[in-house]
Scaffold this active site. Structure first.
Site, PDB file in Angstrom:
ATOM      1  N   SER A   1       0.921  -0.784   0.339  1.00  0.00           N
ATOM      2  CA  SER A   1       0.130  -0.623   0.408  1.00  0.00           C
ATOM      3  C   SER A   1       0.954   1.115  -0.302  1.00  0.00           C
ATOM      4  O   SER A   1       1.789   1.627   0.849  1.00  0.00           O
ATOM      5  CB  SER A   1      -0.861   0.121   1.066  1.00  0.00           C
TER       6      SER A   1
HETATM    7  N1  SAH Z   1       0.056  -5.462   4.465  1.00  0.00           N
HETATM    8  C1  SAH Z   1       0.589  -5.401   3.270  1.00  0.00           C
HETATM    9  C2  SAH Z   1       0.050  -5.263   1.767  1.00  0.00           C
HETATM   10  C3  SAH Z   1      -0.752  -6.298   1.150  1.00  0.00           C
HETATM   11  S1  SAH Z   1      -2.471  -5.277  -0.146  1.00  0.00           S
HETATM   12  C4  SAH Z   1       1.757  -4.640   2.460  1.00  0.00           C
HETATM   13  O1  SAH Z   1       2.631  -4.108   4.008  1.00  0.00           O
HETATM   14  O2  SAH Z   1       2.283  -5.176   1.625  1.00  0.00           O
HETATM   15  C5  SAH Z   1      -3.839  -6.822   0.481  1.00  0.00           C
HETATM   16  C6  SAH Z   1      -3.162  -8.876   0.941  1.00  0.00           C
HETATM   17  O3  SAH Z   1      -4.923  -9.155   1.349  1.00  0.00           O
HETATM   18  C7  SAH Z   1      -3.245  -9.258  -0.981  1.00  0.00           C
HETATM   19  O4  SAH Z   1      -1.656  -9.431  -0.795  1.00  0.00           O
HETATM   20  C8  SAH Z   1      -4.030 -10.170  -1.061  1.00  0.00           C
HETATM   21  O5  SAH Z   1      -3.057 -11.314  -1.575  1.00  0.00           O
HETATM   22  C9  SAH Z   1      -4.217 -10.238   1.011  1.00  0.00           C
HETATM   23  N2  SAH Z   1      -6.007 -10.959   0.453  1.00  0.00           N
HETATM   24  C10 SAH Z   1      -7.082 -10.947   0.088  1.00  0.00           C
HETATM   25  N3  SAH Z   1      -7.983 -11.282   0.766  1.00  0.00           N
HETATM   26  C11 SAH Z   1      -6.897 -12.277   1.810  1.00  0.00           C
HETATM   27  C12 SAH Z   1      -8.050 -12.765   2.636  1.00  0.00           C
HETATM   28  N4  SAH Z   1      -9.123 -13.331   2.672  1.00  0.00           N
HETATM   29  N5  SAH Z   1      -7.165 -13.349   3.694  1.00  0.00           N
HETATM   30  C13 SAH Z   1      -5.894 -13.214   3.579  1.00  0.00           C
HETATM   31  N6  SAH Z   1      -5.520 -12.273   2.953  1.00  0.00           N
HETATM   32  C14 SAH Z   1      -5.671 -11.360   1.667  1.00  0.00           C
END
Ligand code: SAH
Length: 211
Positions: A58
């Site tokens: 993000s």
């Molecule tokens: N917090 C992360 C940003 C990740 S983007 C960082 O600092 O890099 C959002 C993430 O949510 C993605 O990697 C996606 O795979 C994950 N995601 C989506 N649905 C999910 C679920 N049901 N359970 C766990 N993770 C999920």
């Protein structure tokens, strides 16, 4: 001034970040260690960057807005939905140095990525869990704080169940391509809900994700 220092100056000037511990954590954790090699020169750009599995790390200002809304305490136990690169978990773990972060991730190829990034950054109070975070993570419950870094059609009931009384959830909520940032506090007889502006996140998958 470096790009990193520029961001800090902007956050302090605009008042986006008031909690000094967030600034300290941002200074300490090297975002370079969480982005793909191709994007190293963009590590401190104020925009999301692609990581593996079609997902994103993000935008720094958005992360800060969410962490500020969580009112993190040193001893908090936090659940994150969407570990991605592990960067957000690293920031939380730094502020909650006497607490613990459980971070769920549903995309398999991100599990090792997040784990090795956190190891490289010397963070040891985070557990990355390969599971469907739309159901929360019962083993670690109850949580002081829950943060979703993916867009949610609504806040799953299970997250509310797994949140302590007085606990806070920050999550982007709404349709797949336009969400409102929601900050929710669970009090004895109701939920206090505030909205913090419009955003667009990658979608929540899994059982309580989008149809
Ligand atoms: N917090 C992360 C940003 C990740 S983007 C960082 O600092 O890099 C959002 C993430 O949510 C993605 O990697 C996606 O795979 C994950 N995601 C989506 N649905 C999910 C679920 N049901 N359970 C766990 N993770 C999920």
């Amino acid at each position: 001034m470096t790009e990193k220092e520029e961001l800090i100056r902007k956050w302090q000037e605009t008042g986006l970040v008031k909690d000094k511990r967030l600034i300290e954590a941002f200074k300490k954790i090297k975002r370079e260690k969480f982005v793909l090699k191709d994007n190293l020169s963009h590590a401190y750009g104020d925009y999301p960057l692609p990581i593996l599995g079609g997902q994103t790390i993000s935008q720094p200002s958005t992360i800060m807005l969410m962490l500020e809304a969580l009112e993190l305490k040193e001893t908090d136990k936090v659940l994150e939905i969407g570990a991605g690169s592990g960067y957000n978990a690293a920031l939380i773990a730094t502020v909650c140095s006497k607490g613990f972060v459980y971070s769920t991730e549903i995309v398999e190829e991100l599990i090792d990525f997040a784990k090795s990034n956190l190891k490289n950054a010397g963070i040891n109070n985070v557990e990355i869990i390969h599971s469907d975070g739309s159901e929360g993570f019962k083993k670690g419950a109850p949580y002081d704080k829950i943060v979703a870094t993916c867009a949610c059609p609504e806040i799953p009931e299970l997250w509310l169940d797994q949140l302590k009384l007085g606990g806070i959830i920050a999550a982007p909520v709404g349709p797949m391509y336009a969400q409102e940032m929601v900050r929710l506090k669970k009090t004895k007889d109701r939920l206090d809900i505030k909205t913090l502006g419009d955003f667009m996140f990658v979608p929540l998958k899994g059982r309580h994700g989008y149809e």
